[in-house]
Write a protein that holds these residues in place. Structure first.
Motif, short mmCIF file in Angstrom:
data_model
loop_
_atom_site.label_atom_id
_atom_site.label_comp_id
_atom_site.label_asym_id
_atom_site.label_seq_id
_atom_site.Cartn_x
_atom_site.Cartn_y
_atom_site.Cartn_z
N GLN A 146 0.81 -1.16 0.05
CA GLN A 146 -0.12 0.04 0.10
C GLN A 146 0.74 1.37 -0.04
O GLN A 146 0.47 2.27 -0.20
CB GLN A 146 -0.94 0.04 0.89
CG GLN A 146 -1.96 -1.24 1.02
CD GLN A 146 -2.95 -1.21 2.41
OE1 GLN A 146 -2.67 -1.81 3.22
NE2 GLN A 146 -4.10 -0.62 2.21
N HIS A 201 1.01 -9.36 4.27
CA HIS A 201 0.02 -8.54 4.50
C HIS A 201 -0.30 -8.64 2.90
O HIS A 201 -0.15 -7.57 1.84
CB HIS A 201 0.41 -7.10 4.71
CG HIS A 201 -0.78 -5.89 5.07
ND1 HIS A 201 -0.85 -5.67 6.32
CD2 HIS A 201 -1.95 -5.72 4.69
CE1 HIS A 201 -1.92 -4.82 6.44
NE2 HIS A 201 -2.64 -4.84 5.50
N ASN A 228 -1.67 -10.89 8.37
CA ASN A 228 -2.66 -9.88 8.23
C ASN A 228 -4.07 -10.30 7.69
O ASN A 228 -4.27 -10.53 6.69
CB ASN A 228 -2.38 -8.55 7.34
CG ASN A 228 -3.28 -7.44 7.55
OD1 ASN A 228 -3.43 -6.89 8.84
ND2 ASN A 228 -4.15 -7.07 6.90
N GLU A 229 -5.09 -10.27 8.62
CA GLU A 229 -6.70 -10.45 8.45
C GLU A 229 -6.61 -11.67 7.47
O GLU A 229 -7.19 -11.45 6.40
CB GLU A 229 -7.01 -9.34 7.91
CG GLU A 229 -7.04 -8.03 8.78
CD GLU A 229 -7.97 -6.83 8.37
OE1 GLU A 229 -8.41 -6.94 7.05
OE2 GLU A 229 -8.26 -6.05 9.02
N GLU A 264 -5.09 -2.35 14.44
CA GLU A 264 -5.52 -1.60 13.38
C GLU A 264 -6.85 -1.08 13.58
O GLU A 264 -7.79 -1.60 14.11
CB GLU A 264 -5.69 -2.21 11.84
CG GLU A 264 -4.65 -2.18 10.96
CD GLU A 264 -4.86 -2.85 9.78
OE1 GLU A 264 -6.00 -2.69 9.20
OE2 GLU A 264 -4.06 -3.62 8.98
N TRP A 287 -4.68 2.75 11.91
CA TRP A 287 -4.45 2.69 10.57
C TRP A 287 -4.78 3.98 9.95
O TRP A 287 -5.86 4.25 9.77
CB TRP A 287 -5.43 1.52 10.01
CG TRP A 287 -5.01 1.36 8.56
CD1 TRP A 287 -5.73 1.94 7.58
CD2 TRP A 287 -4.24 0.42 7.71
NE1 TRP A 287 -5.28 1.57 6.34
CE2 TRP A 287 -4.38 0.65 6.66
CE3 TRP A 287 -3.12 -0.27 8.43
CZ2 TRP A 287 -3.36 0.05 5.70
CZ3 TRP A 287 -2.20 -0.90 7.42
CH2 TRP A 287 -2.43 -0.53 6.31
N GLU A 307 -5.80 1.96 -1.29
CA GLU A 307 -6.64 1.15 -0.41
C GLU A 307 -7.09 -0.04 -1.41
O GLU A 307 -8.24 -0.12 -1.65
CB GLU A 307 -7.78 2.01 -0.09
CG GLU A 307 -8.80 1.38 0.86
CD GLU A 307 -8.61 0.59 1.91
OE1 GLU A 307 -7.48 1.05 2.70
OE2 GLU A 307 -9.07 -0.42 2.05
N TRP A 308 -6.33 -0.82 -1.81
CA TRP A 308 -6.66 -2.12 -2.49
C TRP A 308 -7.67 -1.83 -3.76
O TRP A 308 -7.56 -1.03 -4.63
CB TRP A 308 -7.30 -2.94 -1.41
CG TRP A 308 -6.25 -3.45 -0.33
CD1 TRP A 308 -6.55 -3.03 0.97
CD2 TRP A 308 -4.96 -3.91 -0.28
NE1 TRP A 308 -5.15 -3.30 1.68
CE2 TRP A 308 -4.36 -3.99 1.06
CE3 TRP A 308 -4.24 -4.37 -1.37
CZ2 TRP A 308 -3.25 -4.22 1.33
CZ3 TRP A 308 -2.77 -5.00 -1.13
CH2 TRP A 308 -2.62 -4.98 0.15
#
Ligand code: BGC
Length: 458
Positions: free
Chosen positions: A22, A123, A167-168, A356, A402, A409-410
């Motif tokens: 990112q 990530h 991450n997530e 985050e 965050w 942002e993706w």
């Protein structure tokens, strides 16, 4: 009640979080191999305005000024991720020394500035070379990942003592392998379940790798989580909410805690067993030193006949006519309190960290300044909710915003701005927003930064 930093105690950890893809840019510099995101963003109409992160915030070239900025903002802990394909351009095989050198410089400078590095090992940017071999769908990913983790820990473990494995996992496996809206763009239940199981194994295997090299290091992993509530008290909506809870909150933490996958509420998830081998259930368990929670909102859930597998759907914030962020997520700081209470209730849960939390709102530059009262309000009210949970006995040890910089942002590209610091993507100029200045003052314990946690039932 006036809230200041002291209310959290002197050992509470404050920080900010970022992720390699990112912010770094330099997508093919100095031997870096492509990741699944480098490839995915070049497909038509996957990303808002067909944007990509070839340059992003150019952090790879500007990390010195950005770390100095962190220092000026009094931020003592910095969470960032390592781009796997900078270390291993092909995912496995030959190490790229230039990649190791970059993270060495970053870590060294952070320490020199008295900023503690917190490293996320994955990530979402799987090396594309591994995707060509099946990526997260291929069980060999556990070996590839452990090799990469071992290399990182061997090179950086003498100076980094805080690690986060993933991450997530819910987001990268669901968005990337079920819905196909994130890299690598795959769809379907079996793809999701295979990717999810291999990611869950990686959580535990890689944590063991880190501990074997540095037994005193502190190892965790991070989970996305949303407070869920039924749309109505009708039984059908309650059942739908329980199912959403399984997917949004429970799916990865429970096997890690040794409870197995939560498949009772959603029978079709039992298909994950197809990807499991004899000792997997046991191997999914690991005693982490901490659990990172990442919360942004709540979801209101109702029954729906039309949604396959779960018969549950999210009632959007827009439909409910409640205030939203630029992501169309409901502005709901109280979610943080509920989530902390929920995770604390698991038996044997390790200490929790908020790794985050933040909010995107449109920002405008006026006379070289960015005033962002909505973000400031959201951050303060969420921090108040963390304190409320802490005072009720929740073992929450820290809070990371965050994020430092507006970034990529993706799938939403550069449209949503989450940063404490505004980035002009044409010039790469950074402007500290008023929320960023407030955080700096709060961390310095400046009396002007005290605030009142007083919204809706706090
Ligand atoms: C992710 C970040 C993302 C943020 C805001 C989290 O899901 O870890 O990469 O930018 O939320 O959407």
């Amino acid at each position: 009640m006036h809230i200041n930093k002291e209310a959290f105690g002197s050992d509470f950890l404050w920080g900010v979080s970022t992720a390699a893809y990112q912010i770094e840019g330099a997508h093919d510099a100095h031997g870096k191999g492509p990741s699944i995101w480098d490839i995915f963003v070049k497909k038509r109409n996957k990303i808002f305005n067909n944007q990509h992160a070839d340059m992003a915030c150019d952090f790879y070239n500007r990390y010195i000024e950005d770390l100095e900025l962190l220092h000026r903002l009094n931020i003592p802990n910095y969470r960032f991720s390592i781009a796997w394909s900078r270390i291993y351009p092909d995912g496995i095989g030959a190490v790229n020394q230039a990649g190791i050198d970059f993270y060495n410089r970053l870590i060294d400078l952070a320490l020199e500035l008295e900023i503690t590095p917190w490293v996320t090992l994955y990530h979402w940017d799987l090396p594309y070379a591994l995707e060509l071999r099946g990526g997260w769908l291929n069980r060999e990913v556990t070996q590839w990942f452990c090799q990469y983790v071992k290399t990182c820990v061997q090179h950086f473990g003498d100076r980094v003592s805080h690690w986060m494995v993933l991450n997530e996992p819910t987001v990268f496996t669901a968005a990337g392998y079920f819905f196909g809206i994130h890299a690598p763009g795959k769809k379907g239940l079996d793809n999701f379940l295979a990717a999810a199981h291999h990611a869950a194994l990686c959580q535990a295997y890689a944590a063991a790798v880190i501990k074997s090299l540095y037994p005193n290091s502190s190892v965790g992993t991070t989970f996305s989580c949303s407070h869920v509530e039924p749309y109505s008290p009708r039984q059908k909506d309650i059942v739908a909410t329980q199912k959403a809870d399984v997917l949004l909150n429970r799916f990865f933490i429970e096997p890690l805690l040794g409870m197995g996958y939560p498949t009772k509420e959603i029978k079709v998830l039992r298909r994950i067993e197809k990807f499991m081998q004899q000792h997997d259930e046991r191997d999914l368990q690991f005693n982490m030193d901490f659990i990172g929670l990442q919360n942004y909102t709540r979801e209101v859930i109702r029954h729906s006949y039309f949604v396959p597998f779960i018969n549950a759907k999210i009632v959007s914030a827009k439909k409910r006519k409640v205030p939203t962020t630029a992501m169309q997520w409901e502005v709901y700081p109280e979610a943080m309190y509920h989530i902390l209470k929920k995770f604390q209730a698991y038996p044997n849960i390790p200490p929790l960290l908020i790794t985050e939390n933040g909010a995107a709102f449109p920002d405008t530059v006026v006379h070289n300044q960015v005033d962002d009262p909505k973000r400031l309000f959201y951050l303060q009210q969420t921090i108040a909710q963390v304190l409320k949970a802490k005072e009720e006995g929740v073992q929450v040890k820290g809070y990371f915003v965050w994020t430092l910089l507006d970034n990529f942002e993706w799938a939403e590209g550069y449209a949503p701005r989450f940063g404490l610091v505004y980035v002009d993507f044409n010039t790469q100029q950074r402007i500290v927003k008023s929320s960023g200045q407030w955080y700096a003052d709060f961390l310095k314990n400046d009396s002007s930064s005290q605030f009142t946690g007083s919204v809706r039932n706090i």
